[in-house]
Design an enzyme around this catalytic site. Sequence first.
Site, PDB file in Angstrom:
ATOM      1  N   TYR A 133       0.804  -1.228   0.000  1.00  0.00           N
ATOM      2  CA  TYR A 133       0.000   0.000   0.000  1.00  0.00           C
ATOM      3  C   TYR A 133       0.835   1.276   0.000  1.00  0.00           C
ATOM      4  O   TYR A 133       0.310   2.346   0.296  1.00  0.00           O
ATOM      5  CB  TYR A 133      -0.942   0.005   1.206  1.00  0.00           C
ATOM      6  CG  TYR A 133      -1.857  -1.185   1.247  1.00  0.00           C
ATOM      7  CD1 TYR A 133      -2.598  -1.562   0.130  1.00  0.00           C
ATOM      8  CD2 TYR A 133      -1.969  -1.967   2.394  1.00  0.00           C
ATOM      9  CE1 TYR A 133      -3.437  -2.662   0.158  1.00  0.00           C
ATOM     10  CE2 TYR A 133      -2.808  -3.060   2.428  1.00  0.00           C
ATOM     11  CZ  TYR A 133      -3.543  -3.402   1.316  1.00  0.00           C
ATOM     12  OH  TYR A 133      -4.371  -4.503   1.354  1.00  0.00           O
ATOM     13  N   SER A 159      -3.816  -7.314   7.408  1.00  0.00           N
ATOM     14  CA  SER A 159      -4.417  -7.592   6.110  1.00  0.00           C
ATOM     15  C   SER A 159      -3.374  -8.164   5.149  1.00  0.00           C
ATOM     16  O   SER A 159      -2.755  -9.174   5.442  1.00  0.00           O
ATOM     17  CB  SER A 159      -5.087  -6.333   5.559  1.00  0.00           C
ATOM     18  OG  SER A 159      -5.913  -6.634   4.458  1.00  0.00           O
ATOM     19  N   ASP A 168     -14.617  -8.670  11.285  1.00  0.00           N
ATOM     20  CA  ASP A 168     -13.661  -8.638  10.181  1.00  0.00           C
ATOM     21  C   ASP A 168     -13.934  -9.784   9.217  1.00  0.00           C
ATOM     22  O   ASP A 168     -14.354 -10.873   9.624  1.00  0.00           O
ATOM     23  CB  ASP A 168     -12.238  -8.737  10.731  1.00  0.00           C
ATOM     24  CG  ASP A 168     -11.188  -8.820   9.633  1.00  0.00           C
ATOM     25  OD1 ASP A 168     -11.338  -8.101   8.626  1.00  0.00           O
ATOM     26  OD2 ASP A 168     -10.237  -9.615   9.781  1.00  0.00           O
ATOM     27  N   HIS A 227     -12.522  -4.691   9.646  1.00  0.00           N
ATOM     28  CA  HIS A 227     -11.223  -4.766   8.973  1.00  0.00           C
ATOM     29  C   HIS A 227     -10.422  -3.476   9.068  1.00  0.00           C
ATOM     30  O   HIS A 227      -9.191  -3.503   9.089  1.00  0.00           O
ATOM     31  CB  HIS A 227     -11.422  -5.139   7.501  1.00  0.00           C
ATOM     32  CG  HIS A 227     -10.169  -5.618   6.842  1.00  0.00           C
ATOM     33  ND1 HIS A 227      -9.557  -6.800   7.186  1.00  0.00           N
ATOM     34  CD2 HIS A 227      -9.394  -5.073   5.864  1.00  0.00           C
ATOM     35  CE1 HIS A 227      -8.469  -6.965   6.457  1.00  0.00           C
ATOM     36  NE2 HIS A 227      -8.345  -5.942   5.652  1.00  0.00           N
TER      37      HIS A 227
END
Length: 577
Positions: free
Chosen positions: A40, A112, A253, A288
């Site tokens: 990311y 994640s 989540d 999440h």
Amino acid sequence: MSYRVEKDVMVEMRDGETLATDLWLPEGGPAPTLVVRTPYAKDFPNLLANAIDVPRLVEAGYAVAWQDSRGTGRSGGVFAPMSDDAHDGNDTLAWLRTQPWSDGTIGTFGASALGWAQWATASESPAGLQAIAPTVTTSDHYTAPWYSDGGALSLHMSLWWSTLMGLFGAQRALAAGTGPPDTLLEVAGALDALPSRLAAMPTSDHPALVGPAPWFGQMLRHPDRDRFWQDLSISDQADQVTAPALNVGGWFDVFAGATTSTYTRMRREAGSAEARAGQRLVMGPWDHTGYTGAYFDRQFGSGADILAADLTGVHLAFFDRHLRGRTDALEGTAPVRIFVMGIDQWRDEQDWPLPDTRYTDFHLTGSGRAGTDAEDGGLSPDGPGENATDVFTYDPADPVPSRGGRLIAPGTLNAVGPVDQRDVEARDDVLLFTTPVLIEPLEVTGPISLVLHVASSALDTDVTGKLVDVFPDGRSIYLTDGIARMRYRNSLAAPELLAPGRVYEVTVDLSVTSNVFLPGHRVGLEISSSNFPRYDRNTNTGGVIAEESLDQAVVATNRVLHGPDHPSRLVLPLITR
């Protein structure tokens, strides 16, 4: 403690590609190192990793290495999710161990996709890796995030994430002068139009993703849990993992079930005694991307916030034990810490599932009007009532809408988590079963399953289940859910179509939760055949669902049978103390 930061240190991989890495280096000699590998872009704030206070880690004497994954951020190469994390992670760790500021011991953390990378790295048992701390993630890519424990496509998650990563890739290509501006605009438009794109069929018909996100099509070409997914599964290679893991998850989540099942499997099958004994689990009332425990329809109190839980402190104690050998670092703490909803309290436990779990059948009862009469369908621990059949019609053109639950909707009010389900329950294609009003508190903590006897007019269809907490004021608050694609009722790897009209027993995995149903409340169960866009819609034809249009779909008449001859039941993990 003072420290220095080195930006964009290029670390060479075995194939010559270099990955951009930022280093936070404490003064005072060689230090243990904590690694984050992210797709990311390390140069941008990222909530998924910033749940952990990095300066606090450095102040405690840890070096931190923060790296852009291959083909992302400032790193070289081409991004291919699930493909390169194992060898790139191992090459990065090998490089770190040669640095003069490193004492050779390494841990990893992150959430994640940052957690996917940790499990992949750990699967090769690299030298120096002493502990990992994956948060809201999975060790089996099929059952989460791409598909599900029941074989249905996790449509919202897979399309949202692929579109987001496609956007990042288009931005990267444009900045490098290798991609036309139109591609960036197309993918950005696809992300903006995600609600309408989710409804588009065939699912494979998303042209904006063909170039920037080719893995989306690749994933759709493997709807079964075949060799493609088996080779990617770290859970299936648990004996190769020799590092203890701090598993952190949230009840709301998308990876809730994956987090707890990974803990359980690694505790049983990991490749070293230290890894098996060193597994730890933390489960909070989080989704999440949201870690406050505050939702529109349900608030869990200030103690539910991740800051109150001091997750950074939990990480420090875990790493102090396994990287620094401080045997007293975890003294006085339990291997499992869960937030029990209903009473809204944190509680320490010795294992998961809890050792004193009493799995109890709550049989479906009623006269067959659970879809039209909210008082007809019952749940009884006393055994099945009279034989009866509830019938409903599932139309793929009018699926049951997802209301909250395990979606990913950053910044969207009341679109995720414990949302009131009353508008869903009012539909004729949703069967509702409830207990009588409780006089005593009833604790449900652990994995939940739904065993149904089902017949359909179609060659294939889905069965969905949802557990809700029915409040005295009428609110029906989401707790957990699941789906079973009937072609996968016996095996995720070997689909079998239905014989229309024949009765089959199917088990629906409803994932996990921890909730005390308080006096005055009721336990509620919803049954239907769709939960959209959480999952894709079954076209009911028995064909390749991702390649079919809505015009090809057929309407299914589905029956749920219950009573002595067909003992359909909700299996709840009860805790009595």
